[in-house]
Design an enzyme around this catalytic site. Structure first.
Site, PDB file in Angstrom:
ATOM      1  N   MET B   1       0.845  -1.193   0.000  1.00  0.00           N
ATOM      2  CA  MET B   1       0.000   0.000   0.000  1.00  0.00           C
ATOM      3  C   MET B   1       0.885   1.250   0.000  1.00  0.00           C
ATOM      4  O   MET B   1       2.090   1.175   0.055  1.00  0.00           O
ATOM      5  CB  MET B   1      -0.923  -0.009   1.214  1.00  0.00           C
ATOM      6  CG  MET B   1      -1.809  -1.226   1.274  1.00  0.00           C
ATOM      7  SD  MET B   1      -3.089  -1.232   0.012  1.00  0.00           S
ATOM      8  CE  MET B   1      -4.346  -0.266   0.811  1.00  0.00           C
ATOM      9  N   CYS B   2       0.217   2.374   0.002  1.00  0.00           N
ATOM     10  CA  CYS B   2       0.951   3.639  -0.094  1.00  0.00           C
ATOM     11  C   CYS B   2       0.330   4.613   0.895  1.00  0.00           C
ATOM     12  O   CYS B   2      -0.630   4.298   1.565  1.00  0.00           O
ATOM     13  CB  CYS B   2       0.822   4.214  -1.502  1.00  0.00           C
ATOM     14  SG  CYS B   2       1.136   3.007  -2.797  1.00  0.00           S
ATOM     15  N   GLU B   3       0.913   5.781   0.964  1.00  0.00           N
ATOM     16  CA  GLU B   3       0.276   6.834   1.763  1.00  0.00           C
ATOM     17  C   GLU B   3       0.050   8.070   0.896  1.00  0.00           C
ATOM     18  O   GLU B   3       0.899   8.442   0.077  1.00  0.00           O
ATOM     19  CB  GLU B   3       1.127   7.173   2.999  1.00  0.00           C
ATOM     20  CG  GLU B   3       1.162   6.016   3.978  1.00  0.00           C
ATOM     21  CD  GLU B   3       0.996   6.432   5.439  1.00  0.00           C
ATOM     22  OE1 GLU B   3       0.544   7.561   5.718  1.00  0.00           O
ATOM     23  OE2 GLU B   3       1.320   5.602   6.294  1.00  0.00           O
TER      24      GLU B   3
END
Lengths: 260, 260
Positions: B1-3
């Site tokens: 995932m990412c932010e």
């Protein structure tokens, strides 16, 4: 007017040396103080650094000088505004996507009556420069002619040369254009280029007290072409392009050239 | 995932404080070490800084932290790769031009079978991520529906919300999208936002030992909204978005919101 700089290389190469010279012309050794930008290709991706501030005083330009980004294709522009206000949307290079590639464009010169003579439909300008407008028109023409599939480079850029000479009728149109694979240059009145390969020698910048020995920075297989409005070094032999001449480089080497 | 991180403000505002916290999650306090990027709008123009290196160790990220670029709209992304290699063409935010504007897009999540379910025709991806592919599909749908003229923001972004929920069926689709005027957020499973306005107070970053008193940095008229995957400060009350919720901000203030 503005100053242009570009590089095409067969191995990822940094442009710190040439950029160190050019950035001095943005408010120090030259009057091109109305912003600057540089685009580096890395694979199919590219990243740009842009600033509406003079390059000679820009913290971002300083980073680019000190941070060696290795690239096979680079386009850089320092601006002396004549058409369009000094702001970010009018700062070159301009980048648009077509055929699954990033297309990077920078222009030096000035075009009259460009809105009437270069109608755009598919690609709409964001800023107010003659330059971006001509870029949008160029992309429209390419898409109209070649549809959804990018043609082979020589067919494509020979047509770009024809379009460039049509634009050039409206004023002065020195052009740099790249899709990451190829680097195309069209000369209206002012462009020089040099190809560096083994045996490499020394070079000294004109605009800063910097000397380099490319022999220490390269391998014997490296081939690097640099294009600039005016030569950046004082002890090398740059080729001066003539009006209407175009050059196509790929991986540092000349792929085609001609007169449009 | 990412932010994800974004800002919408009614006066040009720098994002150094929030970015200082977020960049630590790129290889230091968080695992998102596969590149990062940030796009700042200034008027109709925008400029991005991107690096496939971890933000916590990036010289470019350091510059962005120290160099206050004032902007009314910002989108930022730090990446933990799941679809597509770690390289520049797969690094968010993605920017494309439509209707004479720059459209900036960043995505957190993962989409299955995206190529089959989201066919693209007008906008062709450059990299190999699910994210960029979904962006191209989204632009195709907008162009198909609205043609050559951009509709009013609420009509436009209500349709973007509908499209987002269609994409969301394929997996996880937390979205940030901006045209410089508006900032749109769609929550699949993880987004928070906060609007700061007078009376301003203090805030302390979660990811770095930095405290700020916004009262000293702002005027009473300033309105600034920040959106982030996870709250960035420990002493403020962030709104948690629920699945399917969307928010549209303009000049720092909520313009519309809903459930798609």
């Amino acid at each position: 007017m503005c100053e242009l700089l570009a590089m095409s290389a067969n191995v990822p190469t940094d442009i710190c040396f040439s950029f160190s010279g050019l950035m001095q012309r943005g408010g120090n050794t030259g009057p091109h103080k109305d912003g600057w930008g540089i685009t580096f290709y890395e694979g199919k991706g590219c990243r740009s650094f842009k600033d509406p501030l003079p390059s000679a005083k820009s913290a971002i330009a300083k980073l680019v000088t000190e941070y060696p980004i290795k690239s096979e294709a680079v386009i850089c522009h320092i601006r002396q505004a004549n058409s369009g206000a000094v702001c970010l949307e009018n700062t070159h290079p301009f980048i648009r996507q077509m055929w699954g590639k990033n297309w990077t464009y920078a222009h030096n010169g000035q075009l009259k009556d460009f809105a009437e003579n270069l109608p755009v439909k598919l690609h709409i300008p964001i800023g107010t420069t003659d330059s971006e407008h001509a870029f949008c028109w160029l992309l429209d023409q390419l898409q109209n002619k070649f549809g959804t599939k990018e043609p082979e480079p020589i067919e494509l850029f020979t047509y770009v040369a024809t379009l460039s000479s049509q634009i050039n009728v409206l004023g002065v149109f020195n052009l740099l254009l790249s899709n990451g694979d190829c680097l195309f240059a069209f000369c209206s009145n002012n462009l020089h280029w040099i190809t560096r390969k083994a045996p490499f020698g020394e070079a000294t910048l004109i605009d800063a007290e910097v000397k380099i020995n490319f022999h220490h920075e390269t391998t014997d297989k490296d081939i690097v072409t640099v294009i600039a409005t005016q030569p950046l070094t004082q002890d090398e032999c740059w080729h001066k392009m003539t009006s209407g001449q175009w050059q196509l480089f790929c991986l540092g080497e000349s792929l085609a050239s001609g007169e449009a």
